[in-house]
Design a protein around this motif. Sequence first.
Motif, PDB file in Angstrom:
ATOM      1  N   VAL A  41      11.057  -3.912   1.473  1.00  0.00           N
ATOM      2  CA  VAL A  41       9.845  -2.736   2.821  1.00  0.00           C
ATOM      3  C   VAL A  41      10.550  -1.335   2.396  1.00  0.00           C
ATOM      4  CG1 VAL A  41       8.787  -2.456   4.470  1.00  0.00           C
ATOM      5  CG2 VAL A  41       8.835  -4.646   3.137  1.00  0.00           C
ATOM      6  N   GLY A  42       9.907  -0.596   1.885  1.00  0.00           N
ATOM      7  CA  GLY A  42      10.582   0.738   1.885  1.00  0.00           C
ATOM      8  C   GLY A  42       9.912   2.004   2.830  1.00  0.00           C
ATOM      9  N   THR A  43       9.954   3.143   2.564  1.00  0.00           N
ATOM     10  CA  THR A  43       9.283   3.971   2.149  1.00  0.00           C
ATOM     11  C   THR A  43       8.633   5.371   1.536  1.00  0.00           C
ATOM     12  OG1 THR A  43      11.229   5.861   3.677  1.00  0.00           O
ATOM     13  CG2 THR A  43       9.138   4.074   4.930  1.00  0.00           C
ATOM     14  N   THR A  44       9.189   4.352  -0.410  1.00  0.00           N
ATOM     15  CA  THR A  44       8.893   5.911  -0.811  1.00  0.00           C
ATOM     16  C   THR A  44       7.419   6.221  -1.484  1.00  0.00           C
ATOM     17  OG1 THR A  44       9.376   3.430  -2.221  1.00  0.00           O
ATOM     18  CG2 THR A  44      10.767   4.186  -1.542  1.00  0.00           C
ATOM     19  N   GLY A  45       7.439   6.629  -2.529  1.00  0.00           N
ATOM     20  CA  GLY A  45       5.739   7.338  -2.673  1.00  0.00           C
ATOM     21  C   GLY A  45       5.903   8.520  -1.407  1.00  0.00           C
ATOM     22  N   ASN A  46       4.157   8.640  -1.208  1.00  0.00           N
ATOM     23  CA  ASN A  46       3.968   9.641  -0.272  1.00  0.00           C
ATOM     24  C   ASN A  46       3.640   8.460   0.879  1.00  0.00           C
ATOM     25  OD1 ASN A  46       1.576   7.443  -0.191  1.00  0.00           O
ATOM     26  ND2 ASN A  46       0.461   9.263  -0.248  1.00  0.00           N
ATOM     27  N   ALA A  47       4.381   7.356   1.864  1.00  0.00           N
ATOM     28  CA  ALA A  47       4.842   6.453   3.044  1.00  0.00           C
ATOM     29  C   ALA A  47       5.365   7.080   3.914  1.00  0.00           C
ATOM     30  CB  ALA A  47       5.985   5.657   2.557  1.00  0.00           C
ATOM     31  N   PRO A  48       4.680   7.635   4.858  1.00  0.00           N
ATOM     32  CA  PRO A  48       4.933   8.654   6.018  1.00  0.00           C
ATOM     33  C   PRO A  48       6.812   8.397   6.598  1.00  0.00           C
ATOM     34  CG  PRO A  48       3.221   7.138   7.271  1.00  0.00           C
ATOM     35  CD  PRO A  48       3.520   6.818   5.539  1.00  0.00           C
ATOM     36  N   PRO A  49       7.695   8.512   5.902  1.00  0.00           N
ATOM     37  CA  PRO A  49       9.368   8.093   6.447  1.00  0.00           C
ATOM     38  C   PRO A  49       9.450   7.108   7.510  1.00  0.00           C
ATOM     39  CG  PRO A  49       9.080  11.219   7.041  1.00  0.00           C
ATOM     40  CD  PRO A  49       8.178  10.315   6.637  1.00  0.00           C
ATOM     41  N   ASN A  50       9.029   7.788   8.582  1.00  0.00           N
ATOM     42  CA  ASN A  50       9.749   7.015  10.006  1.00  0.00           C
ATOM     43  C   ASN A  50       8.495   5.399  10.530  1.00  0.00           C
ATOM     44  OD1 ASN A  50       7.174   8.524  10.419  1.00  0.00           O
ATOM     45  ND2 ASN A  50       7.662   8.698  12.426  1.00  0.00           N
ATOM     46  N   THR A  51       7.650   4.867   8.961  1.00  0.00           N
ATOM     47  CA  THR A  51       6.907   3.955   8.789  1.00  0.00           C
ATOM     48  C   THR A  51       7.167   3.139   7.809  1.00  0.00           C
ATOM     49  OG1 THR A  51       5.597   5.467  10.247  1.00  0.00           O
ATOM     50  CG2 THR A  51       4.621   3.096   9.225  1.00  0.00           C
ATOM     51  N   PRO A  52       8.388   2.765   7.442  1.00  0.00           N
ATOM     52  CA  PRO A  52       8.610   1.274   5.955  1.00  0.00           C
ATOM     53  C   PRO A  52       6.964   0.612   6.457  1.00  0.00           C
ATOM     54  CG  PRO A  52       9.910   1.073   7.961  1.00  0.00           C
ATOM     55  CD  PRO A  52       9.370   2.352   8.411  1.00  0.00           C
ATOM     56  N   HIS A  53       6.978   0.574   5.560  1.00  0.00           N
ATOM     57  CA  HIS A  53       5.901  -0.984   5.324  1.00  0.00           C
ATOM     58  C   HIS A  53       5.236  -1.360   3.909  1.00  0.00           C
ATOM     59  CE1 HIS A  53       2.601   2.993   4.784  1.00  0.00           C
ATOM     60  NE2 HIS A  53       2.470   2.245   3.585  1.00  0.00           N
ATOM     61  N   LEU A  54       4.634  -2.430   3.265  1.00  0.00           N
ATOM     62  CA  LEU A  54       4.236  -2.515   1.527  1.00  0.00           C
ATOM     63  C   LEU A  54       2.922  -2.660   2.272  1.00  0.00           C
ATOM     64  CD1 LEU A  54       4.789  -4.361   0.008  1.00  0.00           C
ATOM     65  CD2 LEU A  54       4.359  -5.971   0.395  1.00  0.00           C
ATOM     66  N   HIS A  55       2.065  -1.332   0.871  1.00  0.00           N
ATOM     67  CA  HIS A  55       1.795  -1.114   0.648  1.00  0.00           C
ATOM     68  C   HIS A  55       1.088  -2.102  -0.517  1.00  0.00           C
ATOM     69  CE1 HIS A  55      -2.009   1.528  -0.519  1.00  0.00           C
ATOM     70  NE2 HIS A  55      -1.506   0.214  -2.048  1.00  0.00           N
ATOM     71  N   PHE A  56       0.003  -3.241   0.540  1.00  0.00           N
ATOM     72  CA  PHE A  56      -0.125  -4.836  -0.955  1.00  0.00           C
ATOM     73  C   PHE A  56      -1.701  -4.283  -1.192  1.00  0.00           C
ATOM     74  CE2 PHE A  56      -1.221  -9.329  -1.382  1.00  0.00           C
ATOM     75  CZ  PHE A  56      -0.719  -9.128  -1.682  1.00  0.00           C
ATOM     76  N   ALA A  57      -2.026  -4.545  -2.408  1.00  0.00           N
ATOM     77  CA  ALA A  57      -3.015  -4.526  -3.099  1.00  0.00           C
ATOM     78  C   ALA A  57      -3.391  -5.577  -4.283  1.00  0.00           C
ATOM     79  CB  ALA A  57      -3.600  -3.431  -3.313  1.00  0.00           C
ATOM     80  N   VAL A  58      -4.782  -6.364  -3.845  1.00  0.00           N
ATOM     81  CA  VAL A  58      -4.909  -7.452  -5.132  1.00  0.00           C
ATOM     82  C   VAL A  58      -6.649  -6.600  -5.559  1.00  0.00           C
ATOM     83  CG1 VAL A  58      -6.048  -9.795  -5.494  1.00  0.00           C
ATOM     84  CG2 VAL A  58      -4.506  -9.226  -3.306  1.00  0.00           C
ATOM     85  N   PHE A  59      -6.049  -6.659  -6.654  1.00  0.00           N
ATOM     86  CA  PHE A  59      -7.288  -6.036  -7.881  1.00  0.00           C
ATOM     87  C   PHE A  59      -7.825  -7.451  -9.041  1.00  0.00           C
ATOM     88  CE2 PHE A  59      -3.909  -3.838  -9.312  1.00  0.00           C
ATOM     89  CZ  PHE A  59      -3.860  -3.816 -10.813  1.00  0.00           C
ATOM     90  N   LYS A  60      -8.897  -7.613  -9.106  1.00  0.00           N
ATOM     91  CA  LYS A  60      -9.600  -8.639 -10.443  1.00  0.00           C
ATOM     92  C   LYS A  60      -9.542  -7.452 -11.949  1.00  0.00           C
ATOM     93  CE  LYS A  60     -12.704 -11.893 -11.479  1.00  0.00           C
ATOM     94  NZ  LYS A  60     -14.380 -12.574 -11.084  1.00  0.00           N
ATOM     95  N   LEU A  61      -8.541  -8.246 -12.630  1.00  0.00           N
ATOM     96  CA  LEU A  61      -8.181  -7.087 -14.102  1.00  0.00           C
ATOM     97  C   LEU A  61      -9.238  -7.286 -15.019  1.00  0.00           C
ATOM     98  CD1 LEU A  61      -4.905  -9.589 -14.842  1.00  0.00           C
ATOM     99  CD2 LEU A  61      -5.231  -6.235 -14.376  1.00  0.00           C
ATOM    100  N   GLY A  62      -9.546  -6.128 -15.899  1.00  0.00           N
ATOM    101  CA  GLY A  62     -10.563  -6.544 -16.413  1.00  0.00           C
ATOM    102  C   GLY A  62     -10.643  -7.376 -17.924  1.00  0.00           C
ATOM    103  N   PRO A  63     -11.165  -7.609 -18.828  1.00  0.00           N
ATOM    104  CA  PRO A  63     -11.285  -7.899 -20.225  1.00  0.00           C
ATOM    105  C   PRO A  63      -9.734  -7.887 -21.201  1.00  0.00           C
ATOM    106  CG  PRO A  63     -12.997  -6.475 -20.411  1.00  0.00           C
ATOM    107  CD  PRO A  63     -12.704  -6.720 -18.612  1.00  0.00           C
TER     108      PRO A  63
END
Length: 210
Positions: free
Chosen positions: A171-193
Motif C-alpha cells: 500500500v502506498g500513495t503513488t499517483g494522485n493519492a493524497p500523500p498523507n493518506t496511504p490506501h489501496l484503490h481496489f476495483a473489479v471489472f468484467k472483461l469484454g470479449p
Amino acid sequence: MTARRPRRSLIGAAAALVLAAGLFAVEKVAFDHRSAAEESTLAAPHLGAAVTDPTPPQPTVVDDADIIELRRRRLLIPVEGVSAVMLVSTFHQARNQGEHEALDILAPLGTRALAVEDGTVEKLFTSKRGGLTIYLFDPTGVYCYYYAHLDHYADIHEGQHVDRRQVIGYVGTTGNAPPNTPHLHFAVFKLGPDKRWWQGTPLDPYLIWR
C-alpha cells in the motif's frame, strides 16, 4: 492477532475521518484506461491504436449474478489486516470525471496487498493518476482485479501465476493519492470479449464482502 487490533481501530477511525472530509475528491481512475495508457511511462506499443479507435466496444453487461459469483468464491480482502466490517463504500462517490467506481481501503504505508484469489498478473502499469498498478486476471479470464496507488511491487512479473493470499504489492500513495493518506484503490471489472486489460465494466467491490 492481538498485535493487529490497534491497527484496525486506527484504520477504521481514519477511514471515517477521511471519507467525511472528502480528501479523495481529486482521485479518479477510469475503467476505460485508454487515456491512462497515453500518460503512462510503461505503455505498451500497441496502445496507440486503441486510443484512436473511433468505435470502442459496447460495455460488457454486469448484473447481480456477477456479485453472487464473486461472493461464492469467498475472495480475500486485498489488504492484510483489514476485515469486512472496516470497509466503507466509495463506489458511487463523485470524482472529477464521474463516479469513483472502486473501493478505497485505508492502511498504513507499506501494508501488504494480497491476491484476492488465484490468478495471472496481466499487466504492471504506471500512470499519473493510478501510480503503480497491477491488473490481475481471475482464473477464468472473466474478471480483472485492479490495484492502484501501490508504494512498490512484490517480486512479481507480467504473465506470472499468483496464488490466493500471495503478496503482490504494498500500500502506498503513488499517483494522485493524497500523500498523507496511504490506501489501496481496489476495483473489479468484467472483461469484454477481447480481454483488454485496460477496459471493462466495473462492479462494486464493497458488495462482494457485505
